[in-house]
Design a protein around this motif. Structure first.
Motif, PDB file in Angstrom:
ATOM      1  N   PHE A  68      -5.632   2.826   2.288  1.00  0.00           N
ATOM      2  CA  PHE A  68      -4.578   3.382   1.464  1.00  0.00           C
ATOM      3  C   PHE A  68      -4.711   2.784   0.064  1.00  0.00           C
ATOM      4  O   PHE A  68      -5.181   1.650  -0.085  1.00  0.00           O
ATOM      5  N   PRO A  69      -4.299   3.491  -0.979  1.00  0.00           N
ATOM      6  CA  PRO A  69      -4.223   2.864  -2.295  1.00  0.00           C
ATOM      7  C   PRO A  69      -3.238   1.701  -2.234  1.00  0.00           C
ATOM      8  O   PRO A  69      -2.226   1.771  -1.540  1.00  0.00           O
ATOM      9  N   GLY A  70      -3.540   0.644  -2.948  1.00  0.00           N
ATOM     10  CA  GLY A  70      -2.612  -0.478  -2.951  1.00  0.00           C
ATOM     11  C   GLY A  70      -3.257  -1.756  -3.419  1.00  0.00           C
ATOM     12  O   GLY A  70      -4.453  -1.801  -3.712  1.00  0.00           O
ATOM     13  N   GLY A  71      -2.454  -2.803  -3.486  1.00  0.00           N
ATOM     14  CA  GLY A  71      -2.956  -4.092  -3.937  1.00  0.00           C
ATOM     15  C   GLY A  71      -1.848  -5.106  -4.080  1.00  0.00           C
ATOM     16  O   GLY A  71      -0.717  -4.892  -3.627  1.00  0.00           O
ATOM     17  N   ALA A  72      -2.176  -6.213  -4.733  1.00  0.00           N
ATOM     18  CA  ALA A  72      -1.264  -7.341  -4.824  1.00  0.00           C
ATOM     19  C   ALA A  72      -0.123  -7.095  -5.811  1.00  0.00           C
ATOM     20  O   ALA A  72      -0.265  -6.354  -6.787  1.00  0.00           O
ATOM     21  N   LEU A  73       0.983  -7.735  -5.544  1.00  0.00           N
ATOM     22  CA  LEU A  73       2.134  -7.706  -6.437  1.00  0.00           C
ATOM     23  C   LEU A  73       1.788  -8.433  -7.730  1.00  0.00           C
ATOM     24  O   LEU A  73       1.264  -9.548  -7.705  1.00  0.00           O
ATOM     25  N   ASP A  74       2.057  -7.805  -8.876  1.00  0.00           N
ATOM     26  CA  ASP A  74       1.857  -8.406 -10.185  1.00  0.00           C
ATOM     27  C   ASP A  74       3.204  -8.727 -10.820  1.00  0.00           C
ATOM     28  O   ASP A  74       4.212  -8.098 -10.479  1.00  0.00           O
ATOM     29  N   GLY A 104      -9.602  -0.740  11.131  1.00  0.00           N
ATOM     30  CA  GLY A 104      -8.888  -1.912  10.642  1.00  0.00           C
ATOM     31  C   GLY A 104      -7.417  -1.660  10.380  1.00  0.00           C
ATOM     32  O   GLY A 104      -6.749  -0.886  11.072  1.00  0.00           O
ATOM     33  N   PHE A 105      -6.903  -2.333   9.342  1.00  0.00           N
ATOM     34  CA  PHE A 105      -5.482  -2.252   9.012  1.00  0.00           C
ATOM     35  C   PHE A 105      -5.037  -0.813   8.788  1.00  0.00           C
ATOM     36  O   PHE A 105      -4.002  -0.377   9.318  1.00  0.00           O
ATOM     37  N   THR A 106      -5.816  -0.050   8.023  1.00  0.00           N
ATOM     38  CA  THR A 106      -5.440   1.325   7.685  1.00  0.00           C
ATOM     39  C   THR A 106      -5.336   2.193   8.931  1.00  0.00           C
ATOM     40  O   THR A 106      -4.357   2.918   9.120  1.00  0.00           O
ATOM     41  N   ALA A 107      -6.336   2.110   9.797  1.00  0.00           N
ATOM     42  CA  ALA A 107      -6.305   2.896  11.027  1.00  0.00           C
ATOM     43  C   ALA A 107      -5.151   2.467  11.920  1.00  0.00           C
ATOM     44  O   ALA A 107      -4.522   3.298  12.588  1.00  0.00           O
ATOM     45  N   PRO A 135       0.163  19.290   6.472  1.00  0.00           N
ATOM     46  CA  PRO A 135       0.378  17.888   6.083  1.00  0.00           C
ATOM     47  C   PRO A 135      -0.930  17.119   6.001  1.00  0.00           C
ATOM     48  O   PRO A 135      -1.847  17.330   6.804  1.00  0.00           O
ATOM     49  N   GLU A 136      -1.006  16.222   5.028  1.00  0.00           N
ATOM     50  CA  GLU A 136      -2.213  15.432   4.839  1.00  0.00           C
ATOM     51  C   GLU A 136      -1.858  14.056   4.285  1.00  0.00           C
ATOM     52  O   GLU A 136      -0.742  13.832   3.798  1.00  0.00           O
ATOM     53  N   LEU A 137      -2.809  13.130   4.375  1.00  0.00           N
ATOM     54  CA  LEU A 137      -2.653  11.769   3.863  1.00  0.00           C
ATOM     55  C   LEU A 137      -3.688  11.506   2.779  1.00  0.00           C
ATOM     56  O   LEU A 137      -4.830  11.978   2.865  1.00  0.00           O
ATOM     57  N   LEU A 138      -3.284  10.738   1.763  1.00  0.00           N
ATOM     58  CA  LEU A 138      -4.205  10.348   0.699  1.00  0.00           C
ATOM     59  C   LEU A 138      -4.857   9.017   1.057  1.00  0.00           C
ATOM     60  O   LEU A 138      -4.178   8.047   1.370  1.00  0.00           O
ATOM     61  N   LEU A 139      -6.191   9.003   1.028  1.00  0.00           N
ATOM     62  CA  LEU A 139      -6.945   7.786   1.283  1.00  0.00           C
ATOM     63  C   LEU A 139      -7.986   7.587   0.187  1.00  0.00           C
ATOM     64  O   LEU A 139      -8.273   8.503  -0.588  1.00  0.00           O
ATOM     65  N   VAL A 142       0.851  -1.183   0.000  1.00  0.00           N
ATOM     66  CA  VAL A 142       0.000   0.000   0.000  1.00  0.00           C
ATOM     67  C   VAL A 142       0.888   1.234   0.000  1.00  0.00           C
ATOM     68  O   VAL A 142       2.021   1.198   0.484  1.00  0.00           O
ATOM     69  N   LEU A 143       0.369   2.314  -0.556  1.00  0.00           N
ATOM     70  CA  LEU A 143       1.105   3.577  -0.594  1.00  0.00           C
ATOM     71  C   LEU A 143       0.564   4.505   0.494  1.00  0.00           C
ATOM     72  O   LEU A 143      -0.584   4.944   0.438  1.00  0.00           O
ATOM     73  N   VAL A 144       1.404   4.779   1.479  1.00  0.00           N
ATOM     74  CA  VAL A 144       1.069   5.726   2.548  1.00  0.00           C
ATOM     75  C   VAL A 144       1.649   7.065   2.104  1.00  0.00           C
ATOM     76  O   VAL A 144       2.822   7.361   2.315  1.00  0.00           O
TER      77      VAL A 144
END
Length: 239
Positions: free
Chosen positions: A93-99, A208-211, A73-77, A62-64
Motif C-alpha cells: 500500500f502507499p504509505g510511510g513514516a509519520l513526519d 507479507g504485511f500487505t497481503a 471495486p478495486e484497490l490501489l497498490l 498506509v493508505l488502503v
C-alpha cells in the motif's frame, strides 16, 4: 482483552486520533461491510504481530484505498523500488513514516501521513480521497514500524503513476474480484518457515504485511471465497 460493544462504539478508530479527517457519509453500499469491520475488528484478529507494549517502533501509516474501476471495486497498490533498504521490490500500500509536518498522532497525524505519502509515491490528489475508517495498529518486526492502516474511498479518482523511480517501481490497481478469486490465492513460505497469505495478481506476488491486511479485510467484510491453503509459493528473499 476483548472490548465490549459499548467501548467499540465509543472508540471506533481504535484509539487513533482522526483530527476531523474521517467521514462515513455517502459511501457506496458495497463498502459498508468494510466500514463495519473497521469499527469492530480487534488487533488480535488481524495479526499476531502487534506493537510492542513499551511503545518502541516508528509510527507510520498506509493508505488502503478502495476505488471503482471498469471491473467494479478495486484497490490501489504500488511496487517498491528494488534499491530501497527495507521491503525492496515488494508490492505494498502507499504509505510511510509519520513526519513532523503531519502533526501529532492524537490529532490526525497518521491520517495525514497516509495521504501525504500516497501523494508522494503515486501522485494521487488527496482531495479526492474520503477517509472512512482506521484499522488497529500493527507491527512489522523486520523494519520496526508501528503501522496504522487508514481506509479510504477514492471518491474523485485522479491520475496515478510513478513519481520517484528511486522509491516506486510501479503503481497499479487490482480488482477486488481478482483478490477474491481462489485461483489467485496461495500461501507463501518464508525461509524462516513462517507462512502467510499471498495473492498472485497483476503480474505480482503480493505477500507479507500487505497481503495479511488484504486477507483480513476480505474475511471480515464477508468477501472471502474458499481457497486452497495447501497451494504454496516459496519466497525469493533476495527481492
Amino acid at each position: 482483552m476483548t472490548r465490549t460493544d459499548e467501548e467499540t462504539a465509543a472508540d471506533p478508530t481504535h484509539g487513533v486520533g482522526t483530527g476531523g479527517l474521517l467521514s462515513r457519509a455517502g459511501l457506496p453500499g458495497w463498502l459498508a461491510p468494510v466500514e463495519r469491520a473497521a469499527r469492530t475488528v480487534e488487533p488480535e484478529q488481524l495479526s499476531r504481530f502487534l506493537p510492542p507494549a513499551d511503545g518502541a517502533g516508528r509510527q507510520s501509516a498506509v493508505l488502503v484505498l478502495f476505488g471503482e474501476g471498469e471491473r467494479g471495486p478495486e484497490l490501489l497498490l504500488m511496487e517498491r523500488a528494488g534499491t530501497l533498504r527495507s521491503h525492496a521490490g515488494q508490492p505494498s500500500f502507499p504509505g510511510g513514516a509519520l513526519d513532523p509536518e503531519d502533526g501529532p498522532p492524537a490529532d490526525g497525524g497518521l491520517l495525514r501521513a497516509a495521504l501525504r505519502e500516497a501523494e508522494e509515491e503515486t501522485g494521487l490528489d488527496p482531495s479526492g480521497v474520503q477517509i472512512f475508517g482506521v484499522l488497529p495498529q500493527l507491527y512489522i518486526p523486520v523494519s520496526r514500524f508501528v503501522v496504522t492502516p487508514v481506509l479510504g474511498w477514492w471518491r474523485v479518482p485522479s491520475p496515478v503513476g510513478v513519481v520517484d523511480p528511486a522509491e516506486t517501481a510501479r503503481v497499479f490497481t487490482v480488482p477486488v474480484a481478482d483478490l477474491t478469486d481462489p485461483a489467485n490465492r496461495a500461501t507463501t513460505v518464508h525461509p524462516s518457515g513462517h507462512k502467510g497469505p499471498a495473492f498472485l495478481v497483476e503480474s505480482a506476488l503480493v505477500w507479507g504485511f500487505t497481503a495479511g491486511v488484504i486477507d483480513r479485510i476480505l474475511h471480515f467484510a464477508g468477501w472471502e471465497r474458499p481457497w486452497d491453503r495447501a497451494k504454496q509459493v516459496p519466497l525469493d528473499w533476495r527481492s
